[in-house]
Design a protein around this motif. Structure first.
Motif, mmCIF file in Angstrom:
data_model
loop_
_atom_site.group_PDB
_atom_site.id
_atom_site.type_symbol
_atom_site.label_atom_id
_atom_site.label_comp_id
_atom_site.label_asym_id
_atom_site.label_seq_id
_atom_site.Cartn_x
_atom_site.Cartn_y
_atom_site.Cartn_z
ATOM 1 N N PRO A 238 142.133 9.108 36.073
ATOM 2 C CA PRO A 238 143.262 8.355 36.873
ATOM 3 C C PRO A 238 142.504 8.190 38.397
ATOM 4 O O PRO A 238 141.850 9.004 38.687
ATOM 5 C CB PRO A 238 144.089 9.458 37.056
ATOM 6 N N ALA A 239 143.246 7.237 38.966
ATOM 7 C CA ALA A 239 143.026 6.909 40.296
ATOM 8 C C ALA A 239 143.408 7.944 41.166
ATOM 9 O O ALA A 239 144.316 8.864 40.939
ATOM 10 C CB ALA A 239 143.711 5.487 40.879
ATOM 11 N N ALA A 240 142.727 8.258 42.374
ATOM 12 C CA ALA A 240 143.134 9.224 43.275
ATOM 13 C C ALA A 240 144.429 8.962 43.759
ATOM 14 O O ALA A 240 145.236 7.988 44.196
ATOM 15 C CB ALA A 240 142.153 9.221 44.549
ATOM 16 N N GLN B 162 166.358 5.781 38.268
ATOM 17 C CA GLN B 162 165.450 6.918 38.232
ATOM 18 C C GLN B 162 164.155 6.770 37.340
ATOM 19 O O GLN B 162 163.305 7.373 38.151
ATOM 20 C CB GLN B 162 166.339 8.162 37.268
ATOM 21 N N ARG B 163 164.304 5.962 36.589
ATOM 22 C CA ARG B 163 162.913 5.601 36.002
ATOM 23 C C ARG B 163 161.962 4.983 36.842
ATOM 24 O O ARG B 163 160.757 5.308 36.742
ATOM 25 C CB ARG B 163 163.018 4.687 34.781
ATOM 26 N N SER B 164 162.445 4.064 37.748
ATOM 27 C CA SER B 164 161.314 3.348 38.621
ATOM 28 C C SER B 164 160.703 4.200 39.582
ATOM 29 O O SER B 164 159.712 4.266 40.128
ATOM 30 C CB SER B 164 162.379 2.305 39.513
ATOM 31 N N LEU B 165 161.366 5.889 39.881
ATOM 32 C CA LEU B 165 160.779 6.525 40.831
ATOM 33 C C LEU B 165 159.818 7.584 40.120
ATOM 34 O O LEU B 165 159.359 8.615 40.864
ATOM 35 C CB LEU B 165 161.809 7.318 41.429
ATOM 36 N N GLN B 166 159.713 7.414 38.598
ATOM 37 C CA GLN B 166 159.021 8.530 38.040
ATOM 38 C C GLN B 166 157.612 8.856 38.732
ATOM 39 O O GLN B 166 157.011 9.752 39.114
ATOM 40 C CB GLN B 166 158.848 8.090 36.595
ATOM 41 N N GLN B 167 156.685 7.428 38.928
ATOM 42 C CA GLN B 167 155.400 7.803 39.673
ATOM 43 C C GLN B 167 155.346 8.243 41.030
ATOM 44 O O GLN B 167 154.400 9.161 41.065
ATOM 45 C CB GLN B 167 154.631 6.473 39.230
ATOM 46 N N LYS C 161 149.217 7.563 34.824
ATOM 47 C CA LYS C 161 148.360 6.315 35.672
ATOM 48 C C LYS C 161 147.548 5.562 34.567
ATOM 49 O O LYS C 161 147.255 6.072 33.482
ATOM 50 C CB LYS C 161 147.508 6.906 36.782
ATOM 51 N N PRO C 162 147.293 4.423 34.868
ATOM 52 C CA PRO C 162 146.462 3.464 34.041
ATOM 53 C C PRO C 162 145.049 4.042 33.585
ATOM 54 O O PRO C 162 144.462 4.781 34.507
ATOM 55 C CB PRO C 162 146.317 2.131 35.022
#
Length: 804
Positions: free
Chosen positions: A398-400, A477-482, A274-275
């Motif tokens: 990281p944000a909740a 697949q990469r788009s779903l990582q987070q 996360k950012p």
């Protein structure tokens, strides 16, 4: 599944010294046992590396009371359960899961094999050859060699630098000294004081305790003994570089208690993408694309922390500096919110875990969350890692996790790429249905699985004009990582797969967060463009796993590929299946369903299967090891054929393993199993060998299958009836787990079976007799459903036809 009634298991030490943990979970359909022995590879005499691993293998080869054909592995397989074992540096684990009715029989066999191993010399010679085959494969496996290289920064005398798997040279079974060492190791460590038994199931605590006492009664009693003394790690940190991958390792020699919980907490937050966190910063500055932190080793105050980066040597020094800066920031923060979220994540994971996962978790004997003592240990760890008071201002916590905390709808509820105005009606389709509208959504809410529990499952399928290119699949697949990580923490597992020209998004777990998870996942998948970042290439797989990964696509007719995600979404057609949802939770799905791209379609067909009696596909595995995967689908989609194929799979599993792995010693990777691909049921036989060529392996498989009619003929009626009943019981509503039922019902939908599929399957199994089973065996041998062979070598010639 309801939340566990006991967040922590009940712990007791029995009169003979066996430590027991008991966890009663009413919602479970199965029971599991995990037995941990406090002895591992680092505890064997220096003269005999691999002895602990060798003993673990030998224990499965049968006892006087329960020969191999009646032992734990065969027993668990015949009841549709799971069983395995693992030897690590300081522990050896044995674990299995079974239906409740068969659980006591599994415990009886486990205790007998631990207490009364035969240790027959002929068995030892055969099993040593199996370990030799494992060693050959391991020595040629790039991933295994990379793992071994991680320890090269440690002192040469530390056992982590040694070889502990065992092979023909290290296991001198012919020598009396080796036999004495083997028996002494067993007698010293395989005693009650050195063991912990964890039992999990729907049984009451008192019932579980009775089972534990019965198990313990067969074991030799003895006090806990000291394991081999520690050798100092003697370094603080070092780095390893392997091409595009960099590794930072940090060694600890004297950590306080609860440091295992502290390291797990630290790794959880280091791994956050996360950012404001470490990985986001490294990506932003093109220093590393991926990061994974994990403890490689932990025992009695010693630990080795590993951070793996998708980055080369030129970036590693800067990465190390950024890591120390982030650790300094992290050390100065108030962890209250992070501790609360971490505990919630652990609770969610336990809530959706099956019996085996819970039993194995309990055997680790770790505390939940980050208790105060672990927080103090973490402060000590951070100081040892070099955390200081100064750090950059750009870091933040990281944000909740939005999925874990609440079900907030996404902004911008309008149409998304590829969606048409026809989707707007889906937003309130549940209400529309109650008003008697004639149209129905292609998302079928099945009532086959009761909607009164916490679990749910969603299967969402798209049929496309073309298959996705390899590059597009990677970007999807990469788009779903987070979202995959956030959903997993909230109790929902997200998977996305592409087979031929069909895509499948699958969600399983707690149903409460699923509408939000589905919305997020759809937004991610439909935001992919040509500029989206790619995924790092996966580590190479061993040959047999390469064949298994290729199988779903290779058993279908090839289709053209496209890299244009926008066009594929715009022309896609979709349908789906949702299970476990009651009326209220169905209504909550309305907004998520309104965002499904493509055109709804009630009559999607399965991809076309390749046809031919004997088809061969060569897959270059770039390995000196040889592998064969034989795929044998049933001759028809009729339930009577499926029932017969399932019973054949159950009957074949143990004899196939015994013949090709134990007797012929072709290799360590030998299995037979039943697989369903796009609704088509098939028997699958796999072998990986360091010596035998693919055509030789295939001939051994054929010879075994030729003996199948005789095997059926020789079974007495009582044994056949028992096997049939055991198979039927596996599909009984009282025994089948939610996820297993959901997967079966999805495959049944793909095969165009009716909603009462499970009941009809049980009836079809009950109708099987010797004659129908022999008829199925003949259809298998005649390849009426076709045979497809994936192999690491070209086709040997007739009757095999090459498929390109």
């Amino acid at each position: 599944m309801p939340a566990p009634t006991h967040p922590r298991p009940h712990t007791v030490t029995l009169a003979n010294g066996l430590r027991v943990t008991l966890r009663h979970v009413p919602g479970l359909k199965r029971s599991a046992a995990a037995l941990r022995v406090a002895a591992g590879s680092h505890d064997v005499p220096l003269a005999w590396p691999g002895l602990a691993h060798f003993l673990e293998h030998l224990l499965f080869l049968g006892t006087e009371r329960f020969p191999a054909a009646e032992g734990l592995m065969a027993y668990v397989q015949s009841h549709g359960g799971q069983v395995n074992a693992s030897t690590r540096e300081r522990t050896t684990d044995f674990f299995f899961e079974l239906p409740v009715r068969a659980f006591s029989g599994g415990l009886e066999r486990l205790s007998d094999m631990l207490a009364q191993p035969r240790l027959n010399l002929d068995d030892q010679l055969r099993e040593r050859d199996v370990l030799q085959a494992e060693y050959v494969a391991w020595s040629q496996d790039p991933s295994a060699q990379q793992q071994l290289a991680l320890y090269e920064g440690l002192p040469a005398e530390h056992p982590l630098r040694g070889f502990h798997a065992g092979n023909r040279d290290s296991l001198k079974v012919e020598l009396p000294a080796f036999q004495q060492a083997l028996r002494e190791f067993h007698q010293r460590f395989y005693r009650t004081g050195q063991m912990t038994l964890s039992l999990t199931g729907p049984q009451s605590l008192e019932q579980l305790r009775v089972l534990a006492e019965q198990f313990a009664a067969a074991l030799p009693a003895g006090d806990k003994v000291a394991q081999a003394a520690l050798v100092p790690l003697a370094v603080k940190s070092y780095q390893q570089v392997d091409g595009p991958h960099g590794n930072l390792l940090f060694a600890f020699d004297a950590l306080p208690q609860s440091s295992a919980e502290a390291l797990a907490f630290l790794c959880h937050w280091v791994n956050s993408a996360k950012p404001g966190g470490l990985l986001a910063h490294l990506r932003q500055h093109n220093l590393a694309e991926g990061l994974k932190a994990s403890p490689l080793y932990h025992f009695d105050g010693q630990a080795l922390l590993h951070l793996h980066f998708n980055a080369g040597a030129e970036s590693l020094k800067v990465i190390h500096q950024q890591l120390l800066d982030w650790l300094s920031f992290f050390a100065q923060q108030d962890w209250a919110a992070l501790r609360e979220e971490y505990a919630a994540v652990q609770q969610r994971r336990q809530q959706i875990s099956g019996a085996l996962q819970l039993a194995r978790l309990d055997s680790e004997q770790l505390q939940n969350g980050l208790p105060d003592c672990a927080a103090e240990a973490l402060k000590n760890i951070l100081r040892e890692l070099g955390a200081v008071d100064n750090f950059a201002a750009h870091w933040h916590l990281p944000a909740a996790n939005p999925i874990l905390r609440a079900n907030e709808p996404l902004a911008n509820a309008g149409l998304i790429r590829g969606q048409t105005s026809a989707h707007r009606g889906l937003r309130t389709f549940a209400q529309d249905r109650s008003r008697g509208r004639r149209e129905r959504s292609p998302m079928q809410f099945s009532q086959t699985v009761p909607g009164n529990g916490d679990e749910g499952a969603i299967y969402l399928r798209w049929q496309l004009d073309a298959a996705a290119s390899v590059d597009l699949q990677a970007r999807l697949q990469r788009s779903l990582q987070q979202i995959r990580q956030d959903a997993s923490e909230a109790g929902v597992e997200v998977s996305f797969s592409a087979t031929g020209n069909q895509w499948l998004l699958k969600l399983t777990g707690l149903q409460e967060p699923m509408p939000s998870v589905l919305e997020h996942a759809l937004k991610c998948l439909t935001s992919v463009s040509a500029d989206s970042p790619r995924v790092e290439p996966e580590a190479p797989l061993i040959p047999i796993r390469q064949l298994l990964k290729a199988l779903p696509d290779r058993c279908l007719e090839p289709v053209g590929a496209s890299d244009d995600a926008a066009h594929l979404w715009a022309t896609a057609r979709w349908d789906g299946l949702a299970l476990g949802f009651n009326q209220q939770s169905q209504s909550a799905m309305g907004l998520a369903l309104s965002r499904i791209p493509g055109q709804p379609d009630h009559q999607l067909s399965a991809p076309c299967a390749i046809k031919g009696p004997y088809l061969w596909q060569h897959i270059d595995t770039t390995s000196s090891e040889h592998a064969v995967l034989l795929y044998c689908p049933s001759a028809s989609q009729d339930l009577s054929d499926e029932a017969a194929w399932r019973l054949l799979a159950q009957l074949l599993q143990t004899p196939f393993y015994q013949r090709l792995r134990v007797e012929l010693q072709l290799g360590y990777a030998v299995f037979s199993a039943l697989r369903q691909i796009q609704g088509r049921i098939a028997l699958v036989f796999g072998v990986q060998s360091p010596n035998a060529q693919p055509d030789e392996l295939l001939e051994h498989i054929r010879q075994f299958l030729n003996s199948l009619p005789a095997l059926i003929e020789q079974m007495d009626e009582a044994s056949l009836s028992q096997q049939r009943q055991s198979l039927a019981d596996q599909f009984d509503a009282a025994e089948i787990g939610f996820r297993e039922a959901a997967e079966l019902l999805w495959q049944a939908r793909l095969a165009s079976h009716s909603s009462d599929y499970l009941e009809r399957l049980v009836a079809a199994i009950g109708a099987l007799d010797r004659s129908t089973l022999l008829g199925a065996a003949r259809r298998l041998l005649d390849a009426e459903g076709g045979w497809l062979c994936l192999a690491s070598a070209p086709a040997p010639g007739a009757p095999w036809q090459v498929v390109k």
